[in-house]
Structure formats: structure tokens, C-alpha cells
Write a protein that holds these residues in place. Structure first.
Motif, PDB file in Angstrom:
ATOM      1  N   VAL A  77      34.209  16.017 -23.637  1.00 22.52           N
ATOM      2  CA  VAL A  77      35.043  16.321 -22.464  1.00 22.52           C
ATOM      3  C   VAL A  77      35.193  15.066 -21.593  1.00 22.52           C
ATOM      4  CG1 VAL A  77      35.194  17.682 -20.335  1.00 22.52           C
ATOM      5  CG2 VAL A  77      34.527  18.790 -22.491  1.00 22.52           C
ATOM      6  N   GLN A  78      34.110  14.331 -21.426  1.00 22.27           N
ATOM      7  CA  GLN A  78      34.156  13.093 -20.642  1.00 22.27           C
ATOM      8  C   GLN A  78      35.155  12.116 -21.256  1.00 22.27           C
ATOM      9  OE1 GLN A  78      32.277  12.299 -17.711  1.00 22.27           O
ATOM     10  NE2 GLN A  78      33.715  10.604 -17.646  1.00 22.27           N
ATOM     11  N   ASP A  79      35.101  11.949 -22.548  1.00 26.25           N
ATOM     12  CA  ASP A  79      35.968  11.007 -23.246  1.00 26.25           C
ATOM     13  C   ASP A  79      37.443  11.417 -23.151  1.00 26.25           C
ATOM     14  OD1 ASP A  79      36.103   8.664 -25.259  1.00 26.25           O
ATOM     15  OD2 ASP A  79      37.242  10.267 -26.243  1.00 26.25           O
ATOM     16  N   VAL A  80      37.716  12.689 -23.349  1.00 23.27           N
ATOM     17  CA  VAL A  80      39.100  13.170 -23.401  1.00 23.27           C
ATOM     18  C   VAL A  80      39.703  13.366 -22.006  1.00 23.27           C
ATOM     19  CG1 VAL A  80      40.558  15.132 -24.108  1.00 23.27           C
ATOM     20  CG2 VAL A  80      38.814  14.229 -25.676  1.00 23.27           C
ATOM     21  N   CYS A  81      38.945  13.948 -21.088  1.00 27.75           N
ATOM     22  CA  CYS A  81      39.502  14.351 -19.790  1.00 27.75           C
ATOM     23  C   CYS A  81      39.211  13.382 -18.650  1.00 27.75           C
ATOM     24  CB  CYS A  81      38.982  15.739 -19.422  1.00 27.75           C
ATOM     25  SG  CYS A  81      39.443  16.999 -20.636  1.00 27.75           S
ATOM     26  N   GLU A  82      38.251  12.499 -18.850  1.00 29.52           N
ATOM     27  CA  GLU A  82      37.881  11.484 -17.862  1.00 29.52           C
ATOM     28  C   GLU A  82      37.612  12.053 -16.469  1.00 29.52           C
ATOM     29  OE1 GLU A  82      40.889   8.443 -18.094  1.00 29.52           O
ATOM     30  OE2 GLU A  82      40.276   7.869 -20.123  1.00 29.52           O
ATOM     31  N   PRO A  83      36.753  13.056 -16.372  1.00 28.75           N
ATOM     32  CA  PRO A  83      36.413  13.588 -15.051  1.00 28.75           C
ATOM     33  C   PRO A  83      35.502  12.626 -14.286  1.00 28.75           C
ATOM     34  CG  PRO A  83      35.033  14.604 -16.696  1.00 28.75           C
ATOM     35  CD  PRO A  83      36.013  13.740 -17.438  1.00 28.75           C
ATOM     36  N   ARG A  84      35.325  12.915 -13.019  1.00 33.14           N
ATOM     37  CA  ARG A  84      34.416  12.141 -12.162  1.00 33.14           C
ATOM     38  C   ARG A  84      32.985  12.320 -12.637  1.00 33.14           C
ATOM     39  NH1 ARG A  84      31.700  14.265  -7.717  1.00 33.14           N
ATOM     40  NH2 ARG A  84      33.002  16.121  -7.753  1.00 33.14           N
ATOM     41  N   ARG A  85      32.650  13.549 -13.028  1.00 27.89           N
ATOM     42  CA  ARG A  85      31.319  13.879 -13.540  1.00 27.89           C
ATOM     43  C   ARG A  85      31.397  15.205 -14.278  1.00 27.89           C
ATOM     44  NH1 ARG A  85      27.120  13.433 -10.483  1.00 27.89           N
ATOM     45  NH2 ARG A  85      25.935  14.899 -11.696  1.00 27.89           N
ATOM     46  N   LEU A  86      30.273  15.605 -14.860  1.00 27.35           N
ATOM     47  CA  LEU A  86      30.185  16.894 -15.554  1.00 27.35           C
ATOM     48  C   LEU A  86      29.064  17.714 -14.937  1.00 27.35           C
ATOM     49  CD1 LEU A  86      30.544  15.374 -19.065  1.00 27.35           C
ATOM     50  CD2 LEU A  86      32.095  17.086 -18.132  1.00 27.35           C
ATOM     51  N   ASN A  87      29.273  19.014 -14.889  1.00 22.73           N
ATOM     52  CA  ASN A  87      28.224  19.952 -14.480  1.00 22.73           C
ATOM     53  C   ASN A  87      27.897  20.827 -15.678  1.00 22.73           C
ATOM     54  OD1 ASN A  87      29.508  20.644 -11.126  1.00 22.73           O
ATOM     55  ND2 ASN A  87      28.334  18.908 -11.854  1.00 22.73           N
ATOM     56  N   TYR A  88      26.613  21.020 -15.914  1.00 22.78           N
ATOM     57  CA  TYR A  88      26.127  21.865 -17.005  1.00 22.78           C
ATOM     58  C   TYR A  88      25.425  23.066 -16.381  1.00 22.78           C
ATOM     59  CZ  TYR A  88      26.787  17.594 -19.735  1.00 22.78           C
ATOM     60  OH  TYR A  88      27.314  16.480 -20.330  1.00 22.78           O
ATOM     61  N   SER A  89      25.737  24.267 -16.876  1.00 25.43           N
ATOM     62  CA  SER A  89      25.166  25.477 -16.294  1.00 25.43           C
ATOM     63  C   SER A  89      24.803  26.481 -17.376  1.00 25.43           C
ATOM     64  CB  SER A  89      26.179  26.164 -15.371  1.00 25.43           C
ATOM     65  OG  SER A  89      26.728  25.298 -14.436  1.00 25.43           O
ATOM     66  N   ILE A  90      23.641  27.095 -17.212  1.00 25.87           N
ATOM     67  CA  ILE A  90      23.228  28.216 -18.059  1.00 25.87           C
ATOM     68  C   ILE A  90      22.756  29.313 -17.113  1.00 25.87           C
ATOM     69  CG2 ILE A  90      21.624  29.059 -19.808  1.00 25.87           C
ATOM     70  CD1 ILE A  90      21.466  26.203 -20.912  1.00 25.87           C
ATOM     71  N   TYR A  91      23.462  30.441 -17.097  1.00 31.24           N
ATOM     72  CA  TYR A  91      23.104  31.523 -16.188  1.00 31.24           C
ATOM     73  C   TYR A  91      22.742  32.810 -16.930  1.00 31.24           C
ATOM     74  CZ  TYR A  91      25.070  28.518 -12.587  1.00 31.24           C
ATOM     75  OH  TYR A  91      25.345  27.469 -11.769  1.00 31.24           O
ATOM     76  N   GLY A  92      23.738  33.508 -17.434  1.00 31.52           N
ATOM     77  CA  GLY A  92      23.482  34.776 -18.109  1.00 31.52           C
ATOM     78  C   GLY A  92      23.424  35.953 -17.157  1.00 31.52           C
ATOM     79  N   ASN A  93      23.920  35.792 -15.947  1.00 32.60           N
ATOM     80  CA  ASN A  93      23.895  36.888 -14.989  1.00 32.60           C
ATOM     81  C   ASN A  93      25.033  37.878 -15.208  1.00 32.60           C
ATOM     82  OD1 ASN A  93      21.700  35.666 -13.731  1.00 32.60           O
ATOM     83  ND2 ASN A  93      23.024  34.436 -12.431  1.00 32.60           N
TER      84      ASN A  93
END
Length: 164
Positions: A77-93
Motif C-alpha cells: 500500500v505504501q509503494d502504490v498509494c504513497e500515503p503519509r503513514r500507515l495505521n495497523y489495527s486488530i480489533y474484532g469488536n
């Protein structure tokens, strides 16, 4: 009449049987999928092969591959979309099965949203037809992310085999 969205009732099983249209790539630990909503272009999800309730329920021997695959999706995603940063989340709620979210974050986001989790965006961003994934609007990006994931997996697993 066939329900076109029946796959949503069991995203993991539908990924396994090839009926989940959001799957981008099969990885070592599960399935990379493009997010249903794309108000943050490039949003992806990692679904495990088995419907574990949480990361803690996943055997330790599988966790490292799962978390590594999550990071490879982020790299793509970083390579293709060039965002400022990435957030990773695991919830399951909301969904009672393990799945990891990979959210790109952009400089063009409203300043009042930048410091907060994406879940604090208004419901319209999540539900509006305007932001839902479509092949027409997001297909090329999805293809590029998929190709990059495959490339990164090949590089990663080739280097692991060389180091053994």
C-alpha cells in the motif's frame, strides 16, 4: 434470486472458496483483501485462513507469519498509494473473527482527523455509496497492490530460504 453479497456473511470461507470478490492475494497466513470502503484509498484487510476469535487464539507458530503478512500488505500500500503513514489495527469488536486492518493515512485528510484513529470518521465515510469499492474507480489501484504483494512475498520468502 442469488444474493450477490452472500460472501459477506462469511468472509473467510468465501475467500477460501473463491467467492469473496475483495481478495487481492493469497498469502502465507491468509488472504489480503481490499477494503469495502475506500475513502482512504488503499485500505486493505488481512483475513486468516481459519476464523480465530483473536490473535491470542491463533497458534504462536502462525502468528509471526500473520503479522509479517500484515506488514507486507502495508509495504505494498505504501509503494502504490504513497500515503503519509500507515495505521495497523486488530480489533474484532464488530466482526467476531480475527482480521487486521491496514489503513493508509494522507496529508490531504482534514487536520482535525489526522491525529485520531480512522474509526472516528463519520458514518457517512463508511456507509456512503460514494466511498464503496468499485472496480471502475479502484480496480487499477487494487491490481497494483496485488502485484506488489506478490512481488514482496516472493522477495521475502526467497531471502528466507537463502538464509536457512
Amino acid at each position: 434470486m442469488v444474493n450477490k453479497e452472500a460472501w459477506k456473511k462469511d468472509r473467510i470461507q468465501s475467500a477460501a472458496n473463491g467467492t469473496n470478490p475483495m481478495v487481492i492475494a493469497k498469502m502465507k497466513s491468509g488472504y489480503a483483501a481490499i477494503g469495502d470502503t475506500q475513502f482512504l484509498p488503499g485500505y486493505c484487510v488481512l483475513l486468516p485462513f481459519h476464523p480465530y476469535r483473536s490473535l491470542e487464539d491463533m497458534p504462536v507458530s502462525e502468528r509471526k507469519d500473520y503479522l509479517f503478512d500484515m506488514s507486507l500488505i502495508g509495504d505494498a500500500v505504501q509503494d502504490v498509494c504513497e500515503p503519509r503513514r500507515l495505521n495497523y489495527s486488530i480489533y474484532g469488536n464488530s466482526d467476531p473473527f480475527l482480521h487486521a486492518h491496514i489503513f493508509p493515512r494522507y496529508d490531504w485528510e482534514p487536520e482535525e482527523r489526522m491525529a485520531y484513529p480512522v474509526w472516528q470518521y463519520p458514518e457517512v465515510k463508511w456507509k456512503s455509496e460514494r466511498y464503496q469499492y468499485t472496480d471502475e474507480w479502484h480496480g487499477k489501484m487494487r491490481e497494483r497492490i496485488g502485484r506488489k504483494i506478490v512481488e514482496l512475498m516472493e522477495e521475502a520468502y526467497l531471502s528466507q530460504n537463502i538464509q536457512k
